[in-house]
Design an enzyme around this catalytic site. Structure first.
Site, PDB file in Angstrom:
ATOM      1  CG  ASP A  88      -0.168   0.178   2.545  1.00  0.00           C
ATOM      2  OD1 ASP A  88       1.077   0.279   2.522  1.00  0.00           O
ATOM      3  OD2 ASP A  88      -0.827   0.218   3.596  1.00  0.00           O
ATOM      4  CG  ASP A 105       1.513   3.139   4.746  1.00  0.00           C
ATOM      5  OD1 ASP A 105       0.429   2.679   5.137  1.00  0.00           O
ATOM      6  OD2 ASP A 105       2.443   2.423   4.307  1.00  0.00           O
ATOM      7  CG  ASP A 113      -3.233   2.333   5.215  1.00  0.00           C
ATOM      8  OD1 ASP A 113      -4.372   2.047   4.789  1.00  0.00           O
ATOM      9  OD2 ASP A 113      -2.434   1.481   5.655  1.00  0.00           O
TER      10      ASP A 113
HETATM   11  N1  CTP Z   1       0.758   1.191  11.513  1.00  0.00           N
HETATM   12  C1  CTP Z   1       0.225   1.573  12.713  1.00  0.00           C
HETATM   13  N2  CTP Z   1      -1.121   1.453  12.931  1.00  0.00           N
HETATM   14  C2  CTP Z   1      -1.926   0.953  11.967  1.00  0.00           C
HETATM   15  C3  CTP Z   1      -1.397   0.553  10.733  1.00  0.00           C
HETATM   16  C4  CTP Z   1      -0.028   0.688  10.534  1.00  0.00           C
HETATM   17  O1  CTP Z   1       0.944   2.035  13.575  1.00  0.00           O
HETATM   18  N3  CTP Z   1      -3.225   0.851  12.202  1.00  0.00           N
HETATM   19  C5  CTP Z   1       2.195   1.335  11.298  1.00  0.00           C
HETATM   20  C6  CTP Z   1       2.900   0.000  11.300  1.00  0.00           C
HETATM   21  O2  CTP Z   1       3.469  -0.248  12.556  1.00  0.00           O
HETATM   22  C7  CTP Z   1       3.950   0.166  10.252  1.00  0.00           C
HETATM   23  C8  CTP Z   1       3.511   1.349   9.402  1.00  0.00           C
HETATM   24  O3  CTP Z   1       2.375   1.903  10.043  1.00  0.00           O
HETATM   25  O4  CTP Z   1       5.150   0.483  10.882  1.00  0.00           O
HETATM   26  C9  CTP Z   1       3.204   0.972   7.988  1.00  0.00           C
HETATM   27  O5  CTP Z   1       2.333  -0.148   7.956  1.00  0.00           O
HETATM   28  P1  CTP Z   1       2.097  -1.031   6.664  1.00  0.00           P
HETATM   29  O6  CTP Z   1       1.603  -0.193   5.554  1.00  0.00           O
HETATM   30  O7  CTP Z   1       1.251  -2.177   7.051  1.00  0.00           O
HETATM   31  O8  CTP Z   1       3.543  -1.638   6.370  1.00  0.00           O
HETATM   32  P2  CTP Z   1       4.764  -1.111   5.528  1.00  0.00           P
HETATM   33  O9  CTP Z   1       5.931  -1.151   6.418  1.00  0.00           O
HETATM   34  O10 CTP Z   1       4.446   0.181   4.872  1.00  0.00           O
HETATM   35  O11 CTP Z   1       4.960  -2.260   4.463  1.00  0.00           O
HETATM   36  P3  CTP Z   1       4.190  -2.444   3.054  1.00  0.00           P
HETATM   37  O12 CTP Z   1       5.179  -2.031   2.023  1.00  0.00           O
HETATM   38  O13 CTP Z   1       3.869  -3.885   2.988  1.00  0.00           O
HETATM   39  O14 CTP Z   1       2.980  -1.591   3.064  1.00  0.00           O
HETATM   40 MN    MN Z   2       2.673   0.419   3.789  1.00  0.00          MN
HETATM   41 MN    MN Z   3      -0.399   0.773   5.535  1.00  0.00          MN
END
Ligand code: CTP
Ligand code: MN
Ligand code: MN
Ligand code: MN
Length: 371
Positions: free
Chosen positions: A205, A207, A295
């Site tokens: 995703d 963020d 997100d």
């Molecule tokens: N996070 C959080 N609370 C949430 C969702 C996410 O604190 N409700 C934090 C997670 O701890 C993470 C960061 O946001 O450190 C990013 O989460 P995520 O998008 O799931 O992972 P990524 O590290 O960005 O990996 P990916 O490339 O798979 O998205």
């Molecule tokens: Mn992410």
């Molecule tokens: Mn995320």
């Protein structure tokens, strides 16, 4: 087999927040194996062993050299008997019997398939598995199953959102969100966070943190952004959660608990030539768009540094920041705040550097947090 142990480097810390871990992984064969075991334990909701394997993988990811014999792991933290046996087996045979067994296990495969759907966690997957369901068509054909809105979107956009998001696609989405934020409030602030801020080439995703210096205005920012994306016809799914943030509350020690900032989990329609249509060719469509998970989190400005640190990840890095704060400094850290239990006071921070300094940690750059 003989092999020279690398010249002793500085002691490797048991805490990921005291290690520098780039996206370059010299021990991928080993860490991939550990992650299969971690995942398997997670799917069976066994938190302890799951974490043990994630920690072990994280330690090996931080090494600037490849482990070539068991002796080389001497003195490394977080490696137990089980992990050492796996390392030995993989170094000798190139693969692990235990890992192969898990990968070919029907239950593992099915739970992994089900949890790959947006909105489906280990508990739901387990429930479906126990009812004898084994495939997406089994689930979709089962009349007694009521999919929630998130899961419905998960199935609808499954092909697109299970495909990795590229850096270029992340940049294009950044432009869309940036435009929306600034149309709503000229002094709005947008920051890329998550895996792309850590320098990853691909993500599941994208963020972002969005906020504004005007106290309280961040509360209406997300609903306004969502409205705008809807008007533009690119909002495919939105789950908006209002802020439940309470400044007087102590930081939560439970990592997996969600933070209390206003946030939204979106699926957006990304138009344009960036889309890799090659992978879609079997569908025979020439559509020039793809669905992408995005997100957005919107903290008040005074919590910006904590939110940025908390959302940059990696998850393992975040876990260890909190564990380090609690066990080594007698402090409580979460995505909102840092509380010193000795002084009985909250510690303010305007930058991530401030937080590392409060914790008595050397600053670790975002691209060194791929623990
Ligand atoms: N996070 C959080 N609370 C949430 C969702 C996410 O604190 N409700 C934090 C997670 O701890 C993470 C960061 O946001 O450190 C990013 O989460 P995520 O998008 O799931 O992972 P990524 O590290 O960005 O990996 P990916 O490339 O798979 O998205
Ligand atoms: Mn992410
Ligand atoms: Mn995320
Ligand atoms: Mn995730």
């Amino acid at each position: 087999a003989r092999c020279s142990t690398p010249t002793p480097v500085a002691r490797v810390s048991q805490y990921a927040c005291q290690r520098r871990t780039t996206t370059e992984n010299n021990n991928k064969i080993l860490t991939d194996a550990f992650e299969v075991l971690a995942e398997s334990y997670e799917l069976n909701q066994l938190e302890g062993p799951c974490l043990a394997f994630r920690r072990a993988a994280s330690v090996l990811k931080s090494l600037p050299w490849a482990v070539q014999c068991l002796g080389a792991t001497q003195g490394l933290p977080c490696l137990g008997e089980h992990t050492k046996a796996l390392i030995e087996e993989i170094l000798q045979y190139g693969h692990s019997f235990e890992v192969e067994k898990i990968l070919s296990d029907e239950r593992y495969q099915t739970l992994k398939l089900f949890t790959s759907v947006f909105g489906v966690g280990p508990k739901t997957a387990e429930k479906w598995y126990r009812r004898g369901l084994r495939s997406f068509s089994d689930i979709l054909a089962e009349p007694s199953i009521q999919l929630n809105r998130m899961q419905q979107s998960g199935f609808l956009h499954y092909g697109d959102i299970s495909r990795a998001v590229s850096k270029a696609e992340a940049r294009a989405l950044g432009n869309i969100i940036d435009e929306a934020v600034h149309a709503i409030t000229p002094d709005g602030i947008l920051a890329l966070t998550g895996g792309f801020r850590r320098g990853k080439e691909f993500g599941h995703d994208v963020d972002f943190i969005v906020t504004t210096p005007e106290q309280g205005k961040e509360e209406t920012l997300l609903p306004n952004i969502i409205d705008r994306l809807k008007e533009q016809g690119i909002l495919l799914y939105s789950d908006y959660q209002t802020s439940t943030f309470d400044i007087s509350k102590l930081p939560s020690h439970k990592f997996e608990a969600m933070d209390h900032f206003a946030k939204c989990f979106l699926i957006l329609r990304l138009e344009g030539s960036l889309v890799d249509r090659g992978l879609n060719s079997t569908e025979g469509d020439s559509r020039g768009w793809r669905a992408v998970r995005v997100d957005l989190v919107s903290p008040p400005m005074e919590r910006y540094a904590y939110a940025l640190l908390g959302w940059t990840g990696s998850r393992q890095f975040e876990r260890d920041l909190r564990r380090f704060a609690r066990l080594e400094q007698h402090m409580l850290l979460d995505n909102h705040a840092l509380y010193d239990k000795t002084k009985k006071e909250f510690l303010a921070a305007t930058t991530e550097r401030d937080i590392f300094a409060h914790l008595g940690l050397e600053y670790i750059e975002p691209w060194q947090r791929n623990a």
